[in-house]
Design a protein around this motif. Structure first.
Motif, PDB file in Angstrom:
ATOM      1  N   HIS A  50       0.830  -1.211   0.000  1.00 35.53           N
ATOM      2  CA  HIS A  50       0.000   0.000   0.000  1.00 35.53           C
ATOM      3  C   HIS A  50       0.866   1.263   0.000  1.00 35.53           C
ATOM      4  O   HIS A  50       0.566   2.242  -0.692  1.00 35.53           O
ATOM      5  CB  HIS A  50      -0.923   0.001   1.221  1.00 35.53           C
ATOM      6  N   TRP A  51       1.952   1.265   0.765  1.00 32.25           N
ATOM      7  CA  TRP A  51       2.816   2.452   0.822  1.00 32.25           C
ATOM      8  C   TRP A  51       3.643   2.607  -0.450  1.00 32.25           C
ATOM      9  O   TRP A  51       3.998   3.734  -0.830  1.00 32.25           O
ATOM     10  CB  TRP A  51       3.728   2.369   2.059  1.00 32.25           C
ATOM     11  N   MET A  52       3.947   1.465  -1.108  1.00 35.91           N
ATOM     12  CA  MET A  52       4.611   1.554  -2.428  1.00 35.91           C
ATOM     13  C   MET A  52       3.654   2.219  -3.426  1.00 35.91           C
ATOM     14  O   MET A  52       4.068   2.990  -4.284  1.00 35.91           O
ATOM     15  CB  MET A  52       4.994   0.150  -2.911  1.00 35.91           C
ATOM     16  N   LEU A  53       2.368   1.910  -3.273  1.00 33.68           N
ATOM     17  CA  LEU A  53       1.340   2.530  -4.114  1.00 33.68           C
ATOM     18  C   LEU A  53       1.324   4.045  -3.902  1.00 33.68           C
ATOM     19  O   LEU A  53       1.275   4.827  -4.860  1.00 33.68           O
ATOM     20  CB  LEU A  53      -0.017   1.918  -3.766  1.00 33.68           C
ATOM     21  N   LEU A  54       1.392   4.458  -2.624  1.00 33.17           N
ATOM     22  CA  LEU A  54       1.423   5.891  -2.323  1.00 33.17           C
ATOM     23  C   LEU A  54       2.679   6.541  -2.895  1.00 33.17           C
ATOM     24  O   LEU A  54       2.638   7.698  -3.351  1.00 33.17           O
ATOM     25  CB  LEU A  54       1.364   6.110  -0.803  1.00 33.17           C
TER      26      LEU A  54
END
Length: 650
Positions: A50-54
């Motif tokens: 999810h944070w890679m997505l951000l």
């Protein structure tokens, strides 16, 4: 607030960097909060995918904000465009988030983008609105408290401009629009004009700023009339034309213009009449450095003459107007040849040489001595300049084939009680007589009253006297005058000149005459001061009556008789008045010339009385040379009598 003042002092580039950094934090926080709210535990927050997505969404979102111009906007003037950029940018960011989560199958809950978008809008948009509100609620409280009359665009921008100064701080708005009453603009409440007196006491305001640059003069006059009884100084914004052109800023507040007190709107000039004698032609202005002459030059330059010849006796006056016109040329990006020529209209050979050299087609004759008392004290020079200067200039115009000759005359030429007015009436008679000699030059005269802001005008005199604590000097309690602005008078002169057929006397509609003492009272009260008199011995400024000056009239007139006709222009009339043939006028001029040469003031006065000027002097001969000569002769006459009596008795 020191914090907000600190923000204003930060460089623009640094402000943008800080804004980008803060928006990145807001978007990250919004994403984290959406995961936290929708997750049953911390599994969503702990998922590195999810944070890679951000990490991909964040730079793309900031790039979108940049492209939408969010960081170019000035926070203090945040409007619909900024709000639109925030909304579009957030929805773009949300769309990228949805698209990427689908592509990489990140198992992101479907409600996360919705919560993310809501948080982002609140944080990115709300933070800016909050900071803008902090700006509007009074960035500083230093300087004089001022109330702004007018809560429109001009009023709001003025409040923001004044927020950066240390001279004033705005405490409230006042507006005529009842729909705005009770609302808050930039943290300041909008009040009704009826509550202005109470506001002044509550807020301790000492000044009211009239922020209505687009309002008509009649409307501004009505507002000023309502403000006059209040113990407050009234200031005003520059005219909208100056604001649009960039010549003035919203922070360039000034004292109330006198034309606002008169309340008459200028009529838009007729382009055809304005251009007729000027566009593409060679134009000469005599007295080009004077009040009227210089404004004529400015108006003429904007009408694209082929050449503009400035003829002026004063070296400094000529230098000043030439430099100003050269700067105007650059600003307007026009090509007009400007020729500064020193010379006196009393020297016909000089005037004629200039007209011949430049092949002048149109002449505006503004060279004259116009101050009534000064001409009374210098009669010979007044006659020489105003009568013979006009004669010589007109004869030079005839000799060189000038097409149009326009004389700037005065209302003081009507039933004159002074030498200045009489000389101007004689100048009119000269042109009327020359018109009847079958000349090809078309002569006309334009007669009007006092112009505001001209040298010797009563308005700047009153301002200086008020600024110095008084007293304000008025010559007589009943004295009245006509007034007109210099630009309006100059435009009407140009238009009247285009309508002339030969020998015409044009009269400008000056509106209603103004009682000078009323003008003085208004200027004192609108300066926030009280009038000191018997009823108010503790007042600030006293009005004193100095008595009529030599040759001064209580009332000025614009027409000698009732034989007046309208023209195609609503502010210009033409008068049918008495005139002489050249054969009858020339002997008078010849005798007048000899009397001036001999400094024979009694003969000069007799000739002016005999001419059909309507001269009705209210004073004896006031010429200073003549009076001192009379004083010097009386003692010598007495000594001769004593000597003779002494000899007889011995």
């Amino acid at each position: 607030m020191d914090f907000v003042q600190y923000i204003f002092r930060i460089k623009r580039t640094n402000k943008r960097i800080i804004s980008v950094f803060i928006d990145a934090l807001f978007l990250s926080f919004s994403f984290g909060m959406s995961l936290f709210i929708l997750g049953d535990d911390i599994s969503l927050l702990a998922n590195p995918q999810h944070w890679m997505l951000l990490g991909v969404v964040l730079p793309l979102s900031i790039l979108a904000f940049v492209k939408l111009g969010l960081y170019r906007a000035v926070l203090r003037y945040m409007g619909f465009q900024v709000l639109a950029a925030i909304v579009v940018g957030v929805f773009f960011s949300t769309g990228i988030l949805v698209l990427l989560s689908y592509v990489i199958d990140s198992q992101l809950p479907r409600a996360v983008p919705v919560v993310y978008a809501a948080f982002s809008l609140v944080l990115v948009g709300g933070s800016r609105e909050l900071l803008r509100s902090m700006v509007g609620t009074g960035i500083k409280k230093v300087g004089e408290p001022v109330i702004i009359y007018g809560a429109g665009v001009s009023g709001r921008q003025t409040a923001m401009a004044l927020a950066q100064s240390r001279e004033y701080h705005v405490v409230a708005f006042v507006d005529d629009d009842s729909s705005l009453h009770g609302s808050a603009i930039q943290g300041l409440y909008v009040h009704s004009p009826a509550s202005l007196s109470m506001l002044l006491k509550q807020k301790g305001a000492t000044k009211v700023l009239l922020a209505l640059p687009s309002a008509s003069r009649a409307r501004r006059q009505a507002i000023l009339h309502s403000l006059e009884p209040l113990p407050v100084k009234v200031l005003t914004l520059p005219a909208m034309a100056d604001l649009v052109s960039g010549n003035k800023l919203f922070s360039d507040i000034k004292e109330v213009e006198i034309e606002d007190l008169l309340g008459r709107d200028a009529v838009s000039p007729n382009p055809e009449l304005m251009q007729a004698n000027i566009t593409g032609k060679i134009v000469m202005v005599t007295g080009a450095g004077g009040s009227i002459g210089s404004e004529l030059c400015r108006q003429i330059l904007r009408l694209f003459p082929k050449k503009l010849v400035l003829f002026e006796l004063s070296e400094y006056g000529l230098y000043a107007i030439e430099r100003e016109l050269i700067l105007m040329k650059k600003e307007l990006e026009i090509e007009v040849d400007i020729y500064p020529m020193l010379g006196s209209v009393q020297r016909q050979n000089r005037v004629q040489a200039v007209m011949d050299a430049f092949k002048v087609q149109t002449v505006y004759h503004a060279a004259a001595y116009k101050h009534v008392p000064l001409v009374e004290y210098n009669v010979v020079e007044g006659v020489r300049n105003n009568i013979f200067g006009t004669l010589f200039t007109a004869q030079a115009a005839i000799a060189t084939g000038v097409e149009t000759f326009v004389l700037i005359s005065t209302d003081k030429a009507v039933r004159p009680t002074n030498t200045m007015g009489t000389t101007k009436r004689m100048a009119e008679l000269v042109l009327q007589a020359l018109t009847r000699t079958n000349t090809t030059t078309r002569f006309c005269m334009v007669r009007f009253g006092n112009v505001l802001g001209s040298s010797g005008s009563v308005v700047p005199l009153f301002r200086n006297q008020i600024a110095n604590g008084g007293p304000v000097t008025v010559t007589h309690p009943e004295i009245t005058r006509f007034f007109m602005t210099i630009p309006e008078a100059s435009q009407l002169v140009i238009q009247a000149g285009a309508m002339g057929k030969g020998g015409d006397v044009f009269v400008l509609d000056m509106g209603k005459s103004v009682k000078i003492i009323d003008l003085a009272r208004k200027m004192i009260r609108l300066s926030g001061l009280d009038i000191k008199d018997e009823n108010n011995p503790d007042g600030d400024i006293e009005i004193q009556f100095s008595g009529l000056r030599p040759g001064e009239k209580l009332y000025e007139e614009l027409l000698i008789g009732d034989n007046v006709e309208g023209t195609s222009h609503e502010r210009i009339m033409t008068a049918r008045e008495i005139s002489l043939t050249w054969e009858k006028l020339k002997p008078i001029l010849d005798k007048l010339d000899v009397a001036c040469h001999d400094f024979d003031h009694q003969t000069i006065r007799d000739l002016l009385l005999a001419a059909p000027t309507g001269f009705n002097p209210t004073d004896d001969i006031c010429d200073l040379v003549w009076r001192n000569k009379q004083k010097n002769e009386k003692p010598s006459l007495v000594s001769k009598v004593v000597s003779i009596n002494g000899t007889t008795g011995s």
